[in-house]
Scaffold this motif. Structure first.
Motif, short mmCIF file in Angstrom:
data_model
loop_
_atom_site.label_atom_id
_atom_site.label_comp_id
_atom_site.label_asym_id
_atom_site.label_seq_id
_atom_site.Cartn_x
_atom_site.Cartn_y
_atom_site.Cartn_z
N GLU A 91 53.07 -54.96 24.85
CA GLU A 91 52.20 -55.89 25.59
C GLU A 91 52.84 -56.31 26.91
O GLU A 91 54.06 -56.53 26.99
N LEU A 92 52.02 -56.40 27.94
CA LEU A 92 52.46 -56.88 29.25
C LEU A 92 51.32 -57.65 29.89
O LEU A 92 50.26 -57.09 30.17
N ASP A 93 51.52 -58.96 30.07
CA ASP A 93 50.53 -59.81 30.74
C ASP A 93 49.13 -59.63 30.15
O ASP A 93 48.13 -59.48 30.88
N GLY A 94 49.03 -59.64 28.83
CA GLY A 94 47.74 -59.55 28.17
C GLY A 94 47.26 -58.13 27.92
O GLY A 94 46.32 -57.91 27.17
N ARG A 95 47.87 -57.14 28.57
CA ARG A 95 47.53 -55.75 28.32
C ARG A 95 48.26 -55.28 27.08
O ARG A 95 49.46 -55.53 26.92
N ASN A 151 63.04 -57.08 27.36
CA ASN A 151 62.02 -57.83 28.10
C ASN A 151 61.60 -57.08 29.36
O ASN A 151 62.38 -56.34 29.96
N TRP A 152 60.35 -57.33 29.75
CA TRP A 152 59.85 -56.75 30.99
C TRP A 152 60.53 -57.42 32.18
O TRP A 152 60.75 -58.64 32.18
N SER A 153 60.86 -56.63 33.18
CA SER A 153 61.37 -57.18 34.43
C SER A 153 60.56 -56.59 35.58
O SER A 153 60.15 -55.42 35.54
N HIS A 154 60.31 -57.41 36.59
CA HIS A 154 59.53 -56.98 37.74
C HIS A 154 60.43 -56.32 38.75
O HIS A 154 61.39 -56.93 39.23
N LEU A 155 60.15 -55.07 39.06
CA LEU A 155 60.91 -54.36 40.07
C LEU A 155 60.20 -54.50 41.41
O LEU A 155 59.46 -55.44 41.63
N GLU A 161 51.18 -50.99 38.23
CA GLU A 161 49.86 -51.56 38.47
C GLU A 161 49.11 -50.71 39.49
O GLU A 161 49.71 -49.87 40.18
N LYS A 162 47.80 -50.91 39.60
CA LYS A 162 47.02 -50.16 40.58
C LYS A 162 47.64 -50.32 41.96
O LYS A 162 47.92 -51.44 42.41
N GLY A 163 47.87 -49.20 42.63
CA GLY A 163 48.50 -49.23 43.94
C GLY A 163 50.01 -49.26 43.89
O GLY A 163 50.67 -49.22 44.94
N GLY A 164 50.58 -49.34 42.69
CA GLY A 164 52.02 -49.40 42.55
C GLY A 164 52.63 -48.01 42.39
O GLY A 164 51.98 -47.10 41.89
N GLY A 165 53.87 -47.87 42.82
CA GLY A 165 54.53 -46.60 42.69
C GLY A 165 56.02 -46.70 42.89
O GLY A 165 56.54 -47.72 43.35
N GLY A 208 57.52 -54.12 44.43
CA GLY A 208 56.08 -53.90 44.49
C GLY A 208 55.36 -54.23 43.20
O GLY A 208 55.51 -55.32 42.65
N LYS A 209 54.61 -53.27 42.70
CA LYS A 209 53.79 -53.48 41.51
C LYS A 209 54.32 -52.69 40.32
O LYS A 209 53.57 -52.12 39.54
N ILE A 210 55.66 -52.66 40.20
CA ILE A 210 56.32 -51.90 39.15
C ILE A 210 57.02 -52.85 38.18
O ILE A 210 57.71 -53.77 38.59
N TRP A 211 56.81 -52.58 36.88
CA TRP A 211 57.47 -53.35 35.82
C TRP A 211 58.24 -52.38 34.94
O TRP A 211 57.84 -51.24 34.74
N GLN A 212 59.34 -52.90 34.38
CA GLN A 212 60.21 -52.04 33.57
C GLN A 212 60.69 -52.79 32.34
O GLN A 212 61.07 -53.96 32.41
N ALA A 213 60.68 -52.09 31.19
CA ALA A 213 61.23 -52.64 29.94
C ALA A 213 62.19 -51.61 29.37
O ALA A 213 61.78 -50.49 29.04
N PRO A 214 63.48 -51.94 29.23
CA PRO A 214 64.46 -50.99 28.71
C PRO A 214 64.27 -50.76 27.20
O PRO A 214 63.80 -51.64 26.48
N VAL A 215 64.63 -49.58 26.76
CA VAL A 215 64.56 -49.24 25.33
C VAL A 215 65.92 -48.70 24.91
O VAL A 215 66.40 -47.71 25.48
N ASN A 216 66.53 -49.33 23.93
CA ASN A 216 67.84 -48.88 23.45
C ASN A 216 67.64 -47.79 22.41
O ASN A 216 67.31 -48.05 21.26
N ILE A 217 67.83 -46.53 22.85
CA ILE A 217 67.68 -45.40 21.92
C ILE A 217 69.03 -44.81 21.54
O ILE A 217 69.10 -43.81 20.83
N GLY A 218 70.12 -45.44 22.00
CA GLY A 218 71.45 -44.94 21.70
C GLY A 218 71.84 -43.79 22.61
O GLY A 218 71.04 -43.28 23.39
N GLY A 219 73.08 -43.36 22.51
CA GLY A 219 73.55 -42.25 23.31
C GLY A 219 73.83 -42.64 24.75
O GLY A 219 73.87 -43.82 25.10
#
Length: 222
Positions: A91-95, A112-116, A139-143, A118-129
């Protein structure tokens, strides 16, 4: 419609259990979304099982493989009634986004989500290694600014669509980028786009202000 898939060689290696864990994870997640590749994995797995009992079989007969592949890719996989685990959501902002089944076991390892920029958000995932995994939402228009790669980047589109100047990608598409590729991911979709990305080295930005980040990119890699 899914247009970009792992190669047959990658699926073969995956089905034989010889693939590195990070690559195996993202290909497994793609197969959760792609019946075509899931069926190929079943075929390869069955073929590998048969060769265990036939040491004289060093390779699959190309004609026989083509016939088997044609038959199995036209069928649905029978996973058994009631055997489907409930997919986790992100989930991110209701989505809310439904994750591929293979990522379920990492649902508690998502940061947790962090705002990078422009319109980019990032959430890290610990998969090991030694690799770095993230969910990235545009978001729309983001890149992401134009960049290439010091290592390898594997990306799975979980929900939505984006373009990068090389191709247009949709939900379920899988792609691998390295130092031979320069691209600029951007989404124009009203719903935005969520991807799951795994990299083994920092990005290298190639245009505009983002190049100023390059000397410090290693600080954000882990």
């Amino acid at each position: 419609m899914i247009k970009f898939h792992p190669s047959n060689q990658q699926l073969n290696t995956f089905s034989n259990g010889l693939m590195a864990p990070a690559e195996s994870l993202i290909i497994s997640a793609h197969c959760d979304m792609c019946i075509q590749c899931a069926n190929k994995v079943v075929l390869y797995t069955e073929a590998h099982s048969e060769t265990v009992f036939d040491e004289s079989s060093q390779r699959l007969d190309p004609n026989l493989f083509g016939t088997m592949l044609s038959q199995i890719t036209s069928q649905e996989i029978d996973r058994g009634a009631g055997s489907e685990p409930k997919n986790s959501t992100l989930e991110l902002d209701g989505r809310k986004f439904t994750l591929p089944r293979s990522l379920n076991r990492f649902s508690e390892s998502i940061g947790n989500w962090s705002h990078l920029v422009g319109k980019i958000w990032q959430a890290p995932v610990n998969i090991g290694g030694d690799t770095v995994a993230n969910f990235i939402f545009m978001e729309k228009g983001g890149g992401v600014p134009e960049h290439t790669h010091r290592g390898t980047e594997m990306t799975l589109v979980v929900n939505g669509e984006f373009s990068d100047g090389l191709a247009d990608y949709d939900s379920g598409d899988f792609m691998v980028m390295d130092g031979k590729n320069i691209h600029t991911p951007l989404t124009k979709s009203d719903e935005g786009c969520l991807v799951f990305s795994i990299v083994d080295a920092p990005l290298h930005f190639t245009s505009g202000w983002a190049r100023l980040i390059n000397p410090f990119s290693h600080l954000f890699f882990k």
